[in-house]
Every structure is written in C-alpha cells, then in structure tokens.
Design a protein around this motif. Structure first.
Motif, PDB file in Angstrom:
ATOM      1  N   ASN A 128       3.214  -3.265   0.628  1.00  0.00           N
ATOM      2  CA  ASN A 128       2.945  -4.688   1.912  1.00  0.00           C
ATOM      3  C   ASN A 128       2.285  -5.596   1.182  1.00  0.00           C
ATOM      4  OD1 ASN A 128       2.604  -2.179   3.267  1.00  0.00           O
ATOM      5  ND2 ASN A 128       0.538  -1.419   2.967  1.00  0.00           N
ATOM      6  N   SER A 129       2.855  -6.401  -0.109  1.00  0.00           N
ATOM      7  CA  SER A 129       3.388  -7.810  -0.471  1.00  0.00           C
ATOM      8  C   SER A 129       4.256  -8.667   0.306  1.00  0.00           C
ATOM      9  CB  SER A 129       2.872  -8.050  -2.159  1.00  0.00           C
ATOM     10  OG  SER A 129       3.986  -7.276  -2.228  1.00  0.00           O
ATOM     11  N   LYS A 130       4.075  -9.565   0.722  1.00  0.00           N
ATOM     12  CA  LYS A 130       5.051 -10.147   1.393  1.00  0.00           C
ATOM     13  C   LYS A 130       6.730  -9.714   0.216  1.00  0.00           C
ATOM     14  CE  LYS A 130       7.099 -14.772   1.989  1.00  0.00           C
ATOM     15  NZ  LYS A 130       6.701 -16.075   2.565  1.00  0.00           N
ATOM     16  N   TRP A 142       6.618  -7.131  -1.525  1.00  0.00           N
ATOM     17  CA  TRP A 142       7.725  -5.870  -1.474  1.00  0.00           C
ATOM     18  C   TRP A 142       7.973  -5.842  -0.265  1.00  0.00           C
ATOM     19  CZ3 TRP A 142       9.562  -3.626  -6.077  1.00  0.00           C
ATOM     20  CH2 TRP A 142       8.902  -3.930  -6.745  1.00  0.00           C
ATOM     21  N   LYS A 143       7.789  -6.523   0.750  1.00  0.00           N
ATOM     22  CA  LYS A 143       8.679  -6.163   1.920  1.00  0.00           C
ATOM     23  C   LYS A 143       9.712  -6.674   2.119  1.00  0.00           C
ATOM     24  CE  LYS A 143       4.279  -6.174   4.437  1.00  0.00           C
ATOM     25  NZ  LYS A 143       3.934  -6.617   6.298  1.00  0.00           N
ATOM     26  N   GLN A 144       9.083  -7.672   1.356  1.00  0.00           N
ATOM     27  CA  GLN A 144      11.499  -8.724   1.264  1.00  0.00           C
ATOM     28  C   GLN A 144      12.146  -7.603   0.680  1.00  0.00           C
ATOM     29  OE1 GLN A 144       9.861 -11.940  -0.556  1.00  0.00           O
ATOM     30  NE2 GLN A 144      10.970 -13.215   1.465  1.00  0.00           N
ATOM     31  N   CYS A 172       7.554   4.177  -1.341  1.00  0.00           N
ATOM     32  CA  CYS A 172       8.149   4.008  -0.245  1.00  0.00           C
ATOM     33  C   CYS A 172       9.712   5.192  -0.274  1.00  0.00           C
ATOM     34  CB  CYS A 172       9.182   2.671  -0.883  1.00  0.00           C
ATOM     35  SG  CYS A 172       7.647   1.402  -0.747  1.00  0.00           S
ATOM     36  N   ARG A 199      12.646  -4.400   0.614  1.00  0.00           N
ATOM     37  CA  ARG A 199      12.785  -3.133   0.964  1.00  0.00           C
ATOM     38  C   ARG A 199      13.659  -3.585   2.326  1.00  0.00           C
ATOM     39  NH1 ARG A 199       6.672  -2.325   2.032  1.00  0.00           N
ATOM     40  NH2 ARG A 199       7.101  -1.380   4.323  1.00  0.00           N
ATOM     41  N   TYR A 200      13.125  -5.092   3.238  1.00  0.00           N
ATOM     42  CA  TYR A 200      14.208  -4.750   4.287  1.00  0.00           C
ATOM     43  C   TYR A 200      15.682  -4.934   3.943  1.00  0.00           C
ATOM     44  CZ  TYR A 200      16.379  -7.985   7.494  1.00  0.00           C
ATOM     45  OH  TYR A 200      17.143  -8.118   8.439  1.00  0.00           O
TER      46      TYR A 200
END
Length: 162
Positions: free
Chosen positions: A144-146, A148-150, A38, A152-153
C-alpha cells in the motif's frame, strides 16, 4: 491473450554494492509484493530462465509471453557502455513493435537523463519513471505504499480481477 507472465524484469546484473540491493529488490522484495501479495506473475532472469536453456531465445520467448516490461534504472545501467541483450530486445519490442508497455523504476536518483540511451529517454519523456525513495526501504514489503500503488497502476489486471 496467450501471455504467461504479467511482467519481465530487466535489471543490471553486475556485482557491486549497488547491485546487491538491486538483486535483493528483484529476487526478494518484488516477488514478495507483486507475486505473493498482489497476485502477479513475474519473469526474472536468473530465476525463471533455466540452466542449459539457450539464453537468447529464452529471453525473447519470456518477453513475448509478458504483458509488461519492468526496467530498473540505476547508475550502473546508465553508465554501462554496452547494453544487455534483454534491454535491447525490450526496447525494440516496446518502441518498434509497440506491443509491450514499459514500466521504468528509478531505483536511485539518476539526475539528468542525458547519459541514457535515446530510446529510454523517449520512454521517460512519454510516461516518466516511478521513483524508489529511501523511505520506501523502511517498509518495502507494504503493497500500500505510494511506490507499489504506482507500480500496480501500470501493471495489467491480475487474474483475480480479469
């Protein structure tokens, strides 16, 4: 903004079975996802604070040079009677100086937050935690798992997107 790190990572540093996974997560999984995939730059105690450096001033400098503070919540951290210096400084910076955003990663189900220090409970009440669930450990390297997306948000924009 003069910051050299995107996040300073705070985690329990005792050697128990639980800590073995936490250390693996901190030293292997987080850098693999957040740095390699990332483009973030993390500051991790034990990796980015050098032998011979004055630990207290090094921790303070690294936190001040970080855009976020990531705190890993575990039973070990919750049940610890004396909180680590980096945890004290982080919470002071986040709550009193209000200059650093905190990201709380709940690495295992903590249950009620009653045993947590009041400052952590306040942050949880304000913004909640990001929960690591067992199914994440099947494919922990997927950005792209939920989970890691959270994460990164809540992270700052990477250099690529600034």
């Amino acid at each position: 903004d003069g910051k050299t790190h995107d996040a300073y990572v705070i985690y329990p540093k005792n050697h128990t079975n639980e800590a073995n996974f936490v250390e693996y997560f901190v030293y292997q999984i987080m850098p693999e996802i957040l740095e390699n995939k990332c483009g973030y730059k993390l500051c991790i105690y034990g990796r980015d604070i050098y032998p011979g450096e004055d630990t207290v001033s090094a921790i303070e400098k690294r936190m001040q040079s970080s855009r976020r503070l990531i705190i890993l919540l575990t039973h070990q951290l919750v049940n610890c009677k004396e909180h680590t210096y980096d945890q004290h400084i982080a919470l002071y910076n986040a709550l009193i100086q209000n200059d650093t955003k905190v990201i709380l990663l709940e690495m295992e189900s903590i249950g009620t937050y009653g045993k947590l220090q009041e400052s952590l409970r306040f942050i949880i009440k304000q913004q909640g935690t990001i929960k690591w669930k067992e199914q994440h450990s099947v494919h922990p390297q997927s950005p792209n798992s939920k989970f890691w997306k959270q994460v990164r948000y809540h992270m700052p924009l990477t250099l690529k997107s600034r």
